[in-house]
Scaffold this motif. Structure first.
Motif, mmCIF file in Angstrom:
data_model
loop_
_atom_site.group_PDB
_atom_site.id
_atom_site.type_symbol
_atom_site.label_atom_id
_atom_site.label_comp_id
_atom_site.label_asym_id
_atom_site.label_seq_id
_atom_site.Cartn_x
_atom_site.Cartn_y
_atom_site.Cartn_z
ATOM 1 N N UNK A 32 -42.523 45.408 -11.089
ATOM 2 C CA UNK A 32 -41.743 45.657 -12.399
ATOM 3 C C UNK A 32 -41.332 47.175 -12.424
ATOM 4 N N UNK A 33 -42.562 47.679 -12.242
ATOM 5 C CA UNK A 33 -42.504 49.207 -12.147
ATOM 6 C C UNK A 33 -41.890 49.777 -11.266
ATOM 7 N N UNK A 34 -41.924 49.360 -9.931
ATOM 8 C CA UNK A 34 -41.072 49.511 -8.768
ATOM 9 C C UNK A 34 -39.409 49.452 -9.074
ATOM 10 N N UNK A 35 -39.220 48.486 -9.636
ATOM 11 C CA UNK A 35 -37.679 47.990 -10.188
ATOM 12 C C UNK A 35 -37.306 49.074 -11.153
ATOM 13 N N UNK A 36 -38.297 49.445 -12.165
ATOM 14 C CA UNK A 36 -37.719 50.203 -13.152
ATOM 15 C C UNK A 36 -37.631 51.670 -12.186
ATOM 16 N N UNK A 37 -38.508 52.179 -11.622
ATOM 17 C CA UNK A 37 -38.439 53.452 -10.920
ATOM 18 C C UNK A 37 -37.094 53.420 -10.107
ATOM 19 N N UNK A 38 -36.849 52.523 -9.279
ATOM 20 C CA UNK A 38 -35.693 52.798 -8.845
ATOM 21 C C UNK A 38 -34.581 52.716 -9.303
ATOM 22 N N UNK A 39 -34.481 52.168 -10.702
ATOM 23 C CA UNK A 39 -33.220 51.964 -11.486
ATOM 24 C C UNK A 39 -33.247 53.356 -12.449
ATOM 25 N N UNK A 40 -34.106 53.905 -12.143
ATOM 26 C CA UNK A 40 -34.091 55.374 -13.053
ATOM 27 C C UNK A 40 -32.936 56.367 -12.539
ATOM 28 N N UNK A 41 -32.534 56.238 -11.281
ATOM 29 C CA UNK A 41 -31.305 56.828 -10.865
ATOM 30 C C UNK A 41 -30.105 56.366 -11.059
ATOM 31 N N UNK A 42 -30.005 55.209 -11.677
ATOM 32 C CA UNK A 42 -28.633 54.699 -11.886
ATOM 33 C C UNK A 42 -28.619 53.145 -11.507
ATOM 34 N N UNK A 43 -27.565 52.525 -11.786
ATOM 35 C CA UNK A 43 -27.541 51.007 -11.705
ATOM 36 C C UNK A 43 -27.487 50.624 -10.265
ATOM 37 N N UNK A 44 -28.187 49.338 -9.915
ATOM 38 C CA UNK A 44 -28.034 48.820 -8.708
ATOM 39 C C UNK A 44 -27.985 47.484 -8.654
ATOM 40 N N UNK A 75 -27.584 44.100 -17.500
ATOM 41 C CA UNK A 75 -26.987 43.807 -16.030
ATOM 42 C C UNK A 75 -25.241 43.476 -16.609
ATOM 43 N N UNK A 76 -24.620 44.274 -15.598
ATOM 44 C CA UNK A 76 -23.100 43.985 -15.981
ATOM 45 C C UNK A 76 -22.256 43.607 -14.333
ATOM 46 N N UNK A 77 -21.748 42.569 -14.617
ATOM 47 C CA UNK A 77 -20.984 41.865 -13.525
ATOM 48 C C UNK A 77 -19.771 42.934 -12.979
ATOM 49 N N UNK A 78 -19.868 42.871 -11.590
ATOM 50 C CA UNK A 78 -18.748 43.813 -10.924
ATOM 51 C C UNK A 78 -18.355 42.897 -9.803
ATOM 52 N N UNK A 79 -17.307 42.164 -10.110
ATOM 53 C CA UNK A 79 -16.545 41.445 -8.929
ATOM 54 C C UNK A 79 -17.765 40.109 -8.502
ATOM 55 N N UNK A 81 -20.774 40.967 -7.554
ATOM 56 C CA UNK A 81 -22.136 41.502 -7.668
ATOM 57 C C UNK A 81 -22.299 41.769 -9.347
ATOM 58 N N UNK A 82 -23.934 41.720 -9.435
ATOM 59 C CA UNK A 82 -24.309 42.034 -10.734
ATOM 60 C C UNK A 82 -25.163 43.261 -10.582
ATOM 61 N N UNK A 83 -24.614 44.431 -11.281
ATOM 62 C CA UNK A 83 -25.426 45.736 -11.243
ATOM 63 C C UNK A 83 -26.158 45.769 -12.585
ATOM 64 N N UNK A 84 -27.590 46.178 -11.949
ATOM 65 C CA UNK A 84 -28.628 46.211 -13.098
ATOM 66 C C UNK A 84 -28.869 47.826 -13.561
#
Length: 117
Positions: A32-44, A75-79, A81-84
């Protein structure tokens, strides 16, 4: 509700302490920390998170659900895809605080090793 102790600091209620413990429990999982770290730069998207973290898609989805359940990510749906993204600003401050402390501790240990040489 917080109560004041004799020294003026705030004392947390049993419910608040349970909430804090639950937050730290969620944050204690390295994936979970890896995911949070990855999301620090913006939605993915999940696919982007799989690529960046090296985790399997099933693990990414499982851990994102846990992070969603405690409102740390959104999370936000984009077509198709879902962006977290990070939804709790506290994560930025908490990560900065912990990383800075770990970096300072590492520098101290390095200096101690150098001083012994």
């Amino acid at each position: 509700m917080q109560n004041k102790t004799s020294n003026g600091s705030s004392e947390l209620s049993a419910g608040q302490l349970e909430g804090v413990a639950n937050l730290f429990k969620v944050l204690s999982e390295p994936a979970r920390l890896r995911l949070i770290s990855s999301l620090m730069g913006g939605g993915l998207t999940v696919g982007e998170l799989v690529e960046r973290t090296g985790l399997k898609q099933g693990n990414v989805s499982k851990h994102l659900k846990i992070l969603l359940d405690v409102s740390l990510v959104a999370r936000e749906k984009e077509g198709n895809f879902v962006r977290y993204s990070i939804s709790e600003p506290l994560l930025y401050d908490l990560c900065s605080l912990v990383c800075t402390q770990l970096e300072n501790a590492a520098h101290q240990k390095l200096n101690q090793v150098k001083d012994r040489s």
